[in-house]
Motif scaffolding. Structure first.
Motif, mmCIF file in Angstrom:
data_model
loop_
_atom_site.group_PDB
_atom_site.id
_atom_site.type_symbol
_atom_site.label_atom_id
_atom_site.label_comp_id
_atom_site.label_asym_id
_atom_site.label_seq_id
_atom_site.Cartn_x
_atom_site.Cartn_y
_atom_site.Cartn_z
ATOM 1 N N LEU A 19 0.827 -1.220 0.000
ATOM 2 C CA LEU A 19 0.000 0.000 0.000
ATOM 3 C C LEU A 19 0.855 1.262 0.000
ATOM 4 O O LEU A 19 0.511 2.254 -0.643
ATOM 5 N N GLU A 20 1.981 1.220 0.696
ATOM 6 C CA GLU A 20 2.893 2.374 0.694
ATOM 7 C C GLU A 20 3.505 2.574 -0.693
ATOM 8 O O GLU A 20 3.613 3.705 -1.172
ATOM 9 N N LYS A 21 3.899 1.484 -1.335
ATOM 10 C CA LYS A 21 4.453 1.581 -2.686
ATOM 11 C C LYS A 21 3.420 2.129 -3.667
ATOM 12 O O LYS A 21 3.726 2.999 -4.486
ATOM 13 N N ILE A 22 2.192 1.642 -3.582
ATOM 14 C CA ILE A 22 1.119 2.119 -4.465
ATOM 15 C C ILE A 22 0.899 3.612 -4.246
ATOM 16 O O ILE A 22 0.747 4.380 -5.202
ATOM 17 N N SER A 23 0.898 4.045 -3.010
ATOM 18 C CA SER A 23 0.721 5.463 -2.697
ATOM 19 C C SER A 23 1.848 6.310 -3.288
ATOM 20 O O SER A 23 1.607 7.391 -3.847
ATOM 21 N N LEU A 24 3.075 5.818 -3.192
ATOM 22 C CA LEU A 24 4.219 6.539 -3.761
ATOM 23 C C LEU A 24 4.136 6.603 -5.293
ATOM 24 O O LEU A 24 4.432 7.643 -5.895
ATOM 25 N N ILE A 25 3.739 5.505 -5.910
ATOM 26 C CA ILE A 25 3.563 5.506 -7.371
ATOM 27 C C ILE A 25 2.495 6.516 -7.761
ATOM 28 O O ILE A 25 2.680 7.318 -8.684
ATOM 29 N N ASN A 26 1.372 6.505 -7.067
ATOM 30 C CA ASN A 26 0.282 7.453 -7.371
ATOM 31 C C ASN A 26 0.746 8.891 -7.244
ATOM 32 O O ASN A 26 0.460 9.724 -8.110
ATOM 33 N N ASP A 27 1.440 9.192 -6.148
ATOM 34 C CA ASP A 27 1.936 10.558 -5.940
ATOM 35 C C ASP A 27 2.859 10.989 -7.069
ATOM 36 O O ASP A 27 2.772 12.125 -7.551
ATOM 37 N N ILE A 42 -1.561 -0.400 -18.398
ATOM 38 C CA ILE A 42 -0.339 -1.064 -18.857
ATOM 39 C C ILE A 42 0.885 -0.336 -18.320
ATOM 40 O O ILE A 42 1.819 -0.957 -17.799
ATOM 41 N N LEU A 43 0.892 0.984 -18.428
ATOM 42 C CA LEU A 43 2.003 1.776 -17.906
ATOM 43 C C LEU A 43 2.175 1.542 -16.409
ATOM 44 O O LEU A 43 3.279 1.281 -15.919
ATOM 45 N N TYR A 44 1.090 1.611 -15.679
ATOM 46 C CA TYR A 44 1.123 1.440 -14.233
ATOM 47 C C TYR A 44 1.618 0.045 -13.860
ATOM 48 O O TYR A 44 2.429 -0.117 -12.947
ATOM 49 N N SER A 45 1.142 -0.970 -14.578
ATOM 50 C CA SER A 45 1.558 -2.336 -14.257
ATOM 51 C C SER A 45 3.036 -2.557 -14.549
ATOM 52 O O SER A 45 3.700 -3.338 -13.849
ATOM 53 N N CYS A 46 3.575 -1.877 -15.546
ATOM 54 C CA CYS A 46 5.021 -1.976 -15.826
ATOM 55 C C CYS A 46 5.833 -1.391 -14.674
ATOM 56 O O CYS A 46 6.866 -1.955 -14.284
ATOM 57 N N ILE A 47 5.376 -0.290 -14.126
ATOM 58 C CA ILE A 47 6.052 0.310 -12.973
ATOM 59 C C ILE A 47 5.965 -0.645 -11.786
ATOM 60 O O ILE A 47 6.959 -0.885 -11.096
ATOM 61 N N CYS A 48 4.788 -1.197 -11.559
ATOM 62 C CA CYS A 48 4.601 -2.128 -10.440
ATOM 63 C C CYS A 48 5.489 -3.358 -10.583
ATOM 64 O O CYS A 48 6.047 -3.844 -9.595
ATOM 65 N N ARG A 100 8.393 -3.545 -11.919
ATOM 66 C CA ARG A 100 9.766 -3.184 -11.547
ATOM 67 C C ARG A 100 9.945 -3.107 -10.033
ATOM 68 O O ARG A 100 11.045 -3.272 -9.516
ATOM 69 N N LEU A 101 8.834 -2.831 -9.319
ATOM 70 C CA LEU A 101 8.883 -2.708 -7.859
ATOM 71 C C LEU A 101 8.395 -3.974 -7.147
ATOM 72 O O LEU A 101 8.112 -3.942 -5.951
ATOM 73 N N ASN A 102 8.277 -5.066 -7.902
ATOM 74 C CA ASN A 102 7.821 -6.354 -7.354
ATOM 75 C C ASN A 102 6.444 -6.284 -6.709
ATOM 76 O O ASN A 102 6.209 -6.868 -5.648
ATOM 77 N N ILE A 103 5.533 -5.555 -7.343
ATOM 78 C CA ILE A 103 4.142 -5.499 -6.909
ATOM 79 C C ILE A 103 3.320 -6.244 -7.953
ATOM 80 O O ILE A 103 3.361 -5.905 -9.137
ATOM 81 N N ASN A 104 2.601 -7.256 -7.516
ATOM 82 C CA ASN A 104 1.757 -8.013 -8.435
ATOM 83 C C ASN A 104 0.412 -7.317 -8.600
ATOM 84 O O ASN A 104 -0.361 -7.235 -7.648
#
Length: 107
Positions: free
Chosen positions: A9-17, A56-62, A64-68
């Motif tokens: 959840l912290e990683k998702i929040s950082l990606i969103n920001d 697709i863009l968001y999932s590529c970032i995820c 790279r950060l090991n978020i499924n």
């Protein structure tokens, strides 16, 4: 030096920001049906797209950060789904995973 570990959840929040705040990516409401919204190079350059290209863009970032994350197709729309632990813990089983959905078009 100590290295901090971030939860999903912290990683998702950082990606969103970063992606939607600092970089300004968003859904292209004004010209939704323009074929260019389906072209990743156009989306990267103009920072606007339709649900599938932004997902697709968001999932590529995820990735790279090991978020499924997984694409979830809805009637006329697409969102991303992912699992993360809730704050509650079951005394015997430990953390309870919860499914979250992320609408990258309406950020």
């Amino acid at each position: 030096a100590l290295q901090r570990t971030f939860g999903v959840l912290e990683k998702i929040s950082l990606i969103n920001d970063h992606l939607f705040g600092k970089e300004g990516f968003r859904g292209n409401d004004e010209d939704y049906y323009n074929y260019r919204n389906s072209l990743l190079d156009y989306v990267l350059e103009n920072k606007k797209g339709i649900p599938i290209t932004l997902a697709i863009l968001y999932s590529c970032i995820c990735r790279r950060l090991n978020i499924n994350v997984h694409l979830v197709g809805l009637p006329g729309h697409a969102v991303l789904g992912f699992m993360a632990e809730r704050g509650n813990h079951h005394p015997e089983d430990g953390p309870i995973p919860q499914v979250y959905y992320l609408d990258v078009f309406h950020q």
